[in-house]
Design a protein around this motif. Structure first.
Motif, short mmCIF file in Angstrom:
data_model
loop_
_atom_site.label_atom_id
_atom_site.label_comp_id
_atom_site.label_asym_id
_atom_site.label_seq_id
_atom_site.Cartn_x
_atom_site.Cartn_y
_atom_site.Cartn_z
N HIS A 1 39.66 52.79 69.71
CA HIS A 1 40.54 52.96 68.55
C HIS A 1 40.77 51.62 67.85
CE1 HIS A 1 43.80 54.65 66.13
NE2 HIS A 1 44.58 53.67 66.55
N PHE A 2 41.10 50.60 68.63
CA PHE A 2 41.36 49.28 68.06
C PHE A 2 40.11 48.70 67.40
CE2 PHE A 2 41.06 44.65 68.82
CZ PHE A 2 42.03 44.23 67.93
N LEU A 3 38.98 48.76 68.09
CA LEU A 3 37.76 48.16 67.55
C LEU A 3 37.23 48.93 66.35
CD1 LEU A 3 35.89 47.15 70.83
CD2 LEU A 3 37.22 45.70 69.28
N ALA A 4 37.39 50.25 66.35
CA ALA A 4 36.98 51.04 65.19
C ALA A 4 37.83 50.71 63.97
CB ALA A 4 37.05 52.53 65.52
N ASN A 5 39.14 50.53 64.19
CA ASN A 5 40.01 50.11 63.09
C ASN A 5 39.60 48.75 62.56
OD1 ASN A 5 42.24 51.88 62.25
ND2 ASN A 5 42.77 51.92 64.41
N THR A 6 39.24 47.85 63.47
CA THR A 6 38.78 46.52 63.07
C THR A 6 37.48 46.62 62.28
OG1 THR A 6 39.79 45.56 65.05
CG2 THR A 6 38.14 44.24 63.90
N ALA A 7 36.56 47.43 62.75
CA ALA A 7 35.27 47.60 62.06
C ALA A 7 35.47 48.21 60.69
CB ALA A 7 34.35 48.49 62.90
N GLU A 8 36.39 49.15 60.57
CA GLU A 8 36.62 49.81 59.29
C GLU A 8 37.17 48.86 58.24
OE1 GLU A 8 39.28 53.36 57.25
OE2 GLU A 8 39.96 52.28 59.03
N SER A 9 37.81 47.78 58.68
CA SER A 9 38.45 46.86 57.74
C SER A 9 37.45 46.26 56.76
CB SER A 9 39.20 45.76 58.49
OG SER A 9 38.31 44.98 59.26
N ILE A 10 36.17 46.27 57.09
CA ILE A 10 35.17 45.72 56.16
C ILE A 10 35.11 46.53 54.87
CG2 ILE A 10 33.18 47.05 57.01
CD1 ILE A 10 31.52 44.50 56.68
N THR A 11 35.46 47.81 54.95
CA THR A 11 35.39 48.66 53.75
C THR A 11 36.52 48.37 52.78
OG1 THR A 11 36.70 50.46 54.73
CG2 THR A 11 34.33 50.49 55.11
N MET B 1 30.10 48.58 66.11
CA MET B 1 30.75 48.67 67.42
C MET B 1 30.07 47.77 68.45
SD MET B 1 33.41 50.51 67.06
CE MET B 1 33.81 50.54 68.81
N ARG B 2 28.74 47.68 68.39
CA ARG B 2 28.03 46.83 69.35
C ARG B 2 28.33 45.35 69.13
NH1 ARG B 2 23.75 50.83 69.16
NH2 ARG B 2 22.87 49.84 67.29
N PHE B 3 28.75 45.01 67.92
CA PHE B 3 29.10 43.62 67.66
C PHE B 3 30.31 43.20 68.48
CE2 PHE B 3 31.54 40.41 65.31
CZ PHE B 3 30.58 39.43 65.13
N PHE B 4 31.24 44.13 68.73
CA PHE B 4 32.49 43.81 69.39
C PHE B 4 32.44 43.92 70.90
CE2 PHE B 4 33.95 45.59 65.22
CZ PHE B 4 34.36 44.39 64.69
N ILE C 1 45.33 43.37 73.06
CA ILE C 1 45.52 43.03 71.66
C ILE C 1 45.79 44.29 70.83
CG2 ILE C 1 44.31 42.17 69.61
CD1 ILE C 1 43.06 40.06 71.25
N ALA C 2 45.23 45.41 71.24
CA ALA C 2 45.44 46.67 70.52
C ALA C 2 46.89 47.12 70.58
CB ALA C 2 44.53 47.76 71.10
N VAL C 3 47.58 46.84 71.69
CA VAL C 3 48.95 47.33 71.90
C VAL C 3 49.90 46.87 70.79
CG1 VAL C 3 50.98 47.12 73.40
CG2 VAL C 3 48.76 47.71 74.38
N PRO C 4 49.98 45.56 70.45
CA PRO C 4 50.91 45.14 69.40
C PRO C 4 50.33 45.18 67.99
CG PRO C 4 49.99 43.21 70.42
CD PRO C 4 49.36 44.39 71.11
N THR C 5 49.08 45.61 67.83
CA THR C 5 48.44 45.53 66.52
C THR C 5 49.22 46.28 65.45
OG1 THR C 5 46.22 45.17 67.40
CG2 THR C 5 46.38 46.12 65.21
N SER C 6 49.66 47.49 65.73
CA SER C 6 50.40 48.27 64.74
C SER C 6 51.72 47.59 64.37
CB SER C 6 50.67 49.68 65.26
OG SER C 6 49.46 50.38 65.45
#
Length: 465
Positions: A290-300, A357-360, A57-62
């Motif tokens: 990288h993908f999961l951290a970007n996802t986690a950051e989206s909450i901000t 991160m542990r959530f994902f 899923i990370a591959v096409p995300t950008s």
């Protein structure tokens, strides 16, 4: 036809500006909360399938961000133009803009679908994903691309409603979209779904099922939003039947507003694609982190997204009513409140990075790496929030070029060169990539503060005529 009425007069000086701002911002913030929640749940569902599924899923995300950026640019171009006409009291013109936007979206949406169904076949190999990730990534993006037409319609109508002052309908329908996405995810991703003591049979399609669930959800939501636009009382209610006259002046003004936004989003998204390619060379663990951290950051992003949307709407309508003083007042309050809340979210990101991160995922290597990069990013959140708010103000004023140039400076003159140098000359790996990202966001915020305080954006609209 019933008489359409605006549920809230955004230019009513008898109402405190703060109340008007909050009436627009809170539904958008809540909508973003729902979207982030679904993104979190979606990522956690796929993450339960393993690091390779997450990497797929990370591959096409950008690339998905790139196309979504184009869709939002399309919606902003027409919606700001519509809001400007509403503020000027030209209701019929606002409806004509809405109708032309809807017809144009059909052709643009079909073009995006056809183009990116083809791109889906080759993107994973170009990104450099591992062989066992490439097939999953290609399948995932194929089904995402099939939903691009309804996705564009959903984004367009939601943005038109928000810029008309009706952010609640967009909230309700996008909330429904998120709920549908979760329900379809359960059914399409997993072979069995535990419901209390019972086991419900699912399709067990894995990563491909997540994409199918997304496309089906946006299709249903787009149809419902179209019904709302056509059948309910709102300032921009239109009828599809009857003669339709295409106006070049509308298309020209919408393009002048939308193209710089599209170029800005393209600048960022192409940079993100190159970024993902850099990260792809670091292995599956780094790509997943990288993908999961970007996802986690989206909450901000939640507070600045709501206030940036409010700023765009209020500045556009105020300047449409030729009231620069009111436009400036709305802009100042939105920027101040949104930046303060973003700063608070940055603090929460730093403190709770391991929990996010542990959530994902349960992969300890991915959790440790993701936590470190999130804490690096937390320091850049105030500046990032300021840039998001300033961009919202600039767009509402018709100044869509300035965000484009600022994005170029941050992404292509700082982020990518610095990331490349740190990857080649140090052993920082993913940390170096995120240090470069944080540096870009900080520079962007500083430039936006200087540009905003000049207030030249108050006279930008004349360039769109």
């Amino acid at each position: 036809m019933r008489r359409a009425s605006n549920p809230l007069n955004l230019l009513d000086r008898s109402r405190p500006p703060g109340i008007i701002i909050w009436s627009l911002a809170w539904p958008t913030i809540l909508e973003q909360v729902l979207q982030v929640t679904v993104t979190y749940v979606d990522s956690a569902m796929v993450g339960s399938l393993g690091a390779h599924a997450t990497a797929a899923i990370a591959v096409p995300t950008s690339t998905i961000w790139l196309v979504n950026g184009w869709m939002n640019a399309f919606a902003i171009g027409f919606s700001v133009l519509m809001a400007r006409n509403l503020g000027a009291g030209n209701l019929q013109r606002a409806r004509q803009v809405t109708k032309q936007a809807l017809f144009t979206s059909v052709f643009f949406g079909l073009t995006l679908t056809l183009l990116f169904v083809l791109v889906a076949r080759h993107l994973p190999a170009w990104i450099g994903a591992e062989d066992d990730v490439q097939l999953l990534a290609a399948q995932y993006y194929h089904y995402i691309a099939l939903g691009y037409l309804p996705n564009l319609v959903m984004i367009l109508i939601s943005t038109l409603l928000r810029c008309s002052g009706d952010s609640k309908k967009a909230l309700y329908l996008n909330g429904l979209n998120n709920i549908l996405n979760i329900c379809f995810n359960l059914f399409f991703i997993f072979k069995t779904i535990p419901i209390g003591p019972f086991q419900v049979q699912g399709l067990g399609l894995g990563v491909k099922g997540a994409a199918m669930a997304t496309s089906i959800s946006v299709t249903i939501t787009a149809i419902l939003l179209l019904m709302i636009l056509l059948a309910t009382d709102n300032p921009i209610r239109i009828r599809l039947r009857g003669p339709f006259s295409y106006e070049k002046s509308i298309q020209k003004s919408a393009l002048r507003l939308g193209i710089p936004v599209a170029l800005e989003r393209s600048t960022l998204s192409f940079g993100q694609i190159v970024f993902t390619k850099m990260v792809g060379t670091l292995g599956t663990t780094a790509l997943a982190a990288h993908f999961l951290a970007n996802t986690a950051e989206s909450i901000t992003y939640l507070p600045p997204s709501g206030f940036a949307t409010a700023a765009t709407t209020l500045v556009a309508q105020s300047l449409g009513g030729n009231d620069k003083t009111l436009a400036k007042k709305f802009a100042n309050l939105c920027t101040l409140w949104g930046t303060l809340l973003m700063s608070f979210m940055g603090l929460m990101l730093y403190l709770f990075a391991p929990n996010l991160m542990r959530f994902f995922t349960s992969d300890m290597a991915v959790i440790a790496l993701g936590t470190t990069v999130l804490r690096i990013e937390a320091f850049a959140e105030p500046a990032f929030g300021l840039s998001m708010l300033a961009f919202g103000v600039f767009r509402g004023a018709g100044d869509t070029r300035r965000p484009f140039f600022i994005s170029i400076a941050g992404m292509w003159l700082l982020r990518l060169p610095l990331a490349y140098v740190l990857l080649k000359t140090t052993s920082l790996g993913l940390l170096g990539v995120w240090i470069a990202m944080a540096s870009d966001l900080t520079l962007r915020g500083i430039i936006c503060l200087v540009q905003y305080r000049r207030f030249t954006w108050l006279d930008s609209w004349k360039e769109t005529h």
